[in-house]
Design a protein around this motif. Sequence first.
Motif, short mmCIF file in Angstrom:
data_model
loop_
_atom_site.label_atom_id
_atom_site.label_comp_id
_atom_site.label_asym_id
_atom_site.label_seq_id
_atom_site.Cartn_x
_atom_site.Cartn_y
_atom_site.Cartn_z
N UNK A 1 3.90 -6.04 -0.76
CA UNK A 1 4.08 -4.85 -1.59
C UNK A 1 5.12 -3.92 -0.99
N UNK A 2 5.96 -3.35 -1.87
CA UNK A 2 6.98 -2.40 -1.43
C UNK A 2 6.47 -0.98 -1.58
N UNK A 3 6.48 -0.24 -0.50
CA UNK A 3 6.08 1.18 -0.53
C UNK A 3 7.32 2.03 -0.77
N UNK A 4 7.28 2.80 -1.84
CA UNK A 4 8.37 3.74 -2.14
C UNK A 4 7.72 5.04 -2.60
N UNK A 5 7.35 5.87 -1.64
CA UNK A 5 6.62 7.10 -1.93
C UNK A 5 7.12 8.21 -1.01
N UNK A 6 7.99 9.09 -1.51
CA UNK A 6 8.56 10.14 -0.67
C UNK A 6 7.58 11.25 -0.31
N UNK A 7 6.50 11.41 -1.08
CA UNK A 7 5.52 12.45 -0.77
C UNK A 7 4.71 12.02 0.46
#
Length: 353
Positions: free
Chosen positions: A214-220
């Motif tokens: 899984x790719x994590x793309x979460x700036x928060x």
Amino acid sequence: MRKISRVSLAGAALILILAAALTFAGGRRARAADYERKLAAAELMQICMDRIKVYKEEAGVGLTPEDFHGTGLVGSEYTLVTTTNGVAEAKRTTANSDMAALAVQLLEEAGIRPGDRVGAAFSGSFPGLNLAVLSACAVMEVDLAYICSAGASTYGANQPEITFPEMACRLVEEGLLPQDGIAVSMGGDFDCGGEMYPDLRDGILERLEALGPELIWEPDYQKNLLLRQELYSRGGPIRCFIGVGGSVTTLGLAEDRLGCGVTPPDVIRTLNKNSGLMEIYNARGLPVIHLLNVKRLVADYGLPFDPPRLPAPGESAVYFTVRYPWHWAAGGLLGAAALLLEGRRRARREEGP
């Protein structure tokens, strides 16, 4: 008041000094009980290092001038996907298969046994330390759930042609390592590579998406932490957390409050909005292993810092214990005590009733 003579005191002190000298002079180095396990981890790490060097050659990436030992794990001083500054000496130090033996030692100190589940956060900044943990867990048959970021500091896995998540994936495909990571991310600013050159970053993102995890793309920041914790818990609770490198989700946004190596459970008593995963898991009652301050870490375990020659696996201090002839110390204590008692009796006789 009866006083012991200076002669008796001096004699007792001399006996203790002599006993201590004989005890330490008689120390003999012996193989640690886990010698074979540590050696197996180091040998596996060396095999993985050799394969990574081949992967980099296939990707058109040669050895860098700072890679004195030809390990293939020391990256460039700067590339357009470099996240922060690093030190070449630290990266060379960790590009040593004995780091896998050290990882075995740290896991054992944290109380980890075969079959236990361990969570880890890897940064591309220290590919050697990442491989050390992967190799140690494979040999110890530990269930390792790890998340790896592609970003790397100077001299780390910062060459855009092949990132560390891609290296690890190929090692799994070849059957050298038993398990893939549970997720990948870009790392860097906001864990989204904010400081990277956009075109290169986007190309790496496409490759990461194709890997499988899984790719994590979460700036928060807070949402990112919650997502990572949820991913770690999917396969069951973890018994230890390992942080490699200095990513913000691992260390937190404020000053690092944990020392290098193993920190026992519950050292962190309070959490705040700036706390990272290592503090969060420690406050929940888990031991954590902090792998970042390389110079201090190797000094604590008798490994060389930036050595001119890499030792052969099985030679470093981490593979051995020192056994001392404690009978000299025990004899010295008994002898000194007897001399002091005799001195006290003599003083009593001289003083009379």
